[in-house]
Write a protein that holds these residues in place. Structure first.
Motif, short mmCIF file in Angstrom:
data_model
loop_
_atom_site.label_atom_id
_atom_site.label_comp_id
_atom_site.label_asym_id
_atom_site.label_seq_id
_atom_site.Cartn_x
_atom_site.Cartn_y
_atom_site.Cartn_z
N PHE A 47 0.84 -1.20 0.00
CA PHE A 47 0.00 0.00 0.00
C PHE A 47 0.87 1.25 0.00
O PHE A 47 1.88 1.33 0.70
CB PHE A 47 -0.90 -0.03 1.24
N VAL A 48 0.46 2.24 -0.78
CA VAL A 48 1.16 3.52 -0.81
C VAL A 48 0.30 4.64 -0.24
O VAL A 48 0.72 5.37 0.66
CB VAL A 48 1.59 3.88 -2.25
N ALA A 49 -0.91 4.80 -0.79
CA ALA A 49 -1.76 5.91 -0.37
C ALA A 49 -3.21 5.62 -0.74
O ALA A 49 -3.48 4.86 -1.67
CB ALA A 49 -1.30 7.22 -1.00
N VAL A 50 -4.12 6.27 -0.03
CA VAL A 50 -5.55 6.16 -0.32
C VAL A 50 -6.20 7.53 -0.13
O VAL A 50 -5.82 8.28 0.78
CB VAL A 50 -6.24 5.11 0.57
N VAL A 51 -7.15 7.83 -0.98
CA VAL A 51 -7.97 9.03 -0.83
C VAL A 51 -9.43 8.60 -0.78
O VAL A 51 -9.86 7.72 -1.53
CB VAL A 51 -7.71 10.05 -1.97
N ALA A 61 1.33 5.44 3.48
CA ALA A 61 2.28 4.55 4.11
C ALA A 61 3.38 5.39 4.76
O ALA A 61 3.73 6.46 4.26
CB ALA A 61 2.88 3.61 3.07
N ASP A 62 3.91 4.90 5.86
CA ASP A 62 4.96 5.65 6.56
C ASP A 62 6.15 5.94 5.65
O ASP A 62 6.80 6.98 5.77
CB ASP A 62 5.43 4.86 7.79
N SER A 63 6.43 5.03 4.74
CA SER A 63 7.60 5.16 3.88
C SER A 63 7.50 6.32 2.89
O SER A 63 8.52 6.76 2.35
CB SER A 63 7.84 3.86 3.11
N VAL A 64 6.29 6.81 2.65
CA VAL A 64 6.13 7.90 1.66
C VAL A 64 5.54 9.16 2.28
O VAL A 64 5.44 10.19 1.60
CB VAL A 64 5.25 7.45 0.47
N LYS A 65 5.18 9.10 3.55
CA LYS A 65 4.53 10.24 4.20
C LYS A 65 5.44 11.46 4.15
O LYS A 65 6.63 11.39 4.44
CB LYS A 65 4.22 9.86 5.65
N GLY A 66 4.87 12.58 3.76
CA GLY A 66 5.62 13.82 3.66
C GLY A 66 6.29 14.02 2.31
O GLY A 66 6.78 15.12 2.02
N ARG A 67 6.32 12.99 1.48
CA ARG A 67 6.93 13.09 0.16
C ARG A 67 5.92 12.91 -0.97
O ARG A 67 6.07 13.51 -2.04
CB ARG A 67 8.03 12.02 0.00
N PHE A 68 4.91 12.08 -0.74
CA PHE A 68 3.90 11.80 -1.77
C PHE A 68 2.57 12.46 -1.39
O PHE A 68 2.24 12.57 -0.20
CB PHE A 68 3.66 10.29 -1.89
N VAL A 79 -7.36 10.12 -10.61
CA VAL A 79 -6.64 10.20 -9.36
C VAL A 79 -5.16 10.33 -9.70
O VAL A 79 -4.69 9.76 -10.68
CB VAL A 79 -6.91 8.96 -8.47
N SER A 80 -4.47 11.11 -8.89
CA SER A 80 -3.05 11.38 -9.15
C SER A 80 -2.22 11.08 -7.92
O SER A 80 -2.73 11.06 -6.79
CB SER A 80 -2.87 12.84 -9.56
N LEU A 81 -0.94 10.87 -8.16
CA LEU A 81 0.01 10.69 -7.07
C LEU A 81 1.24 11.54 -7.39
O LEU A 81 1.99 11.23 -8.32
CB LEU A 81 0.41 9.23 -6.92
N GLN A 82 1.40 12.62 -6.64
CA GLN A 82 2.58 13.47 -6.78
C GLN A 82 3.68 12.92 -5.89
O GLN A 82 3.49 12.79 -4.68
CB GLN A 82 2.24 14.91 -6.38
N MET A 83 4.80 12.59 -6.51
CA MET A 83 5.90 11.97 -5.78
C MET A 83 7.11 12.89 -5.82
O MET A 83 7.65 13.17 -6.91
CB MET A 83 6.23 10.61 -6.41
N ASN A 84 7.52 13.37 -4.67
CA ASN A 84 8.67 14.25 -4.54
C ASN A 84 9.77 13.58 -3.74
O ASN A 84 9.53 12.59 -3.05
CB ASN A 84 8.26 15.55 -3.86
N SER A 85 10.96 14.12 -3.83
CA SER A 85 12.12 13.60 -3.08
C SER A 85 12.25 12.10 -3.24
O SER A 85 12.41 11.36 -2.27
CB SER A 85 11.97 13.96 -1.59
N LEU A 86 12.19 11.67 -4.48
CA LEU A 86 12.20 10.24 -4.75
C LEU A 86 13.53 9.59 -4.37
O LEU A 86 14.60 10.21 -4.49
CB LEU A 86 11.89 9.98 -6.22
N LYS A 87 13.41 8.36 -3.91
CA LYS A 87 14.57 7.58 -3.46
C LYS A 87 14.68 6.31 -4.31
O LYS A 87 13.66 5.84 -4.84
CB LYS A 87 14.39 7.19 -1.99
#
Length: 115
Positions: A47-51, A61-68, A79-87
């Protein structure tokens, strides 16, 4: 018929950004919670995110919180997913999913984070 079509994946350097989009059709989009999942090679889908329906709440998910950031446009059935500070560990196939009366999945889009 029901369709979920993801787009926007690609290759990006660490620290970069990507915006994934998912176009939905064939069901009552506004009544469904929309989720993003991802699956890295050799790993289970996670799981990554839900709206929520209506877009009033989102969970990450904790792993993407604050970045996505997940968002939806019910007028466009997207539906969109903006992903910043990618690792590099964000590298995966990303799937759009609709959860409601039924559960629907898209075919996925590849995101590769590498220098």
């Amino acid at each position: 018929q029901v369709q979920l079509v993801e787009s926007g994946g690609g290759l990006v350097q660490p620290g970069g950004s990507l915006r994934l989009s998912c176009a939905a059709s064939g069901f009552t989009f506004s009544t469904y919670f929309m989720r993003w999942y991802r699956q890295a090679p050799g790993k289970e889908r996670e799981f990554v995110a839900v709206v929520s329906s209506g877009g009033s709440s989102a969970t990450y998910a904790d792993s993407v919180k604050g970045r996505f950031t997940i968002s939806r446009d019910d007028a466009k059935n997207m539906v969109s997913l903006q992903m910043n500070s990618l690792k590099p560990e964000d590298t995966a196939v990303y799937y759009c999913s609709a959860w409601g009366l039924n559960v629907y999945w898209g075919q996925g889009t590849q995101v590769t984070v590498s220098s």
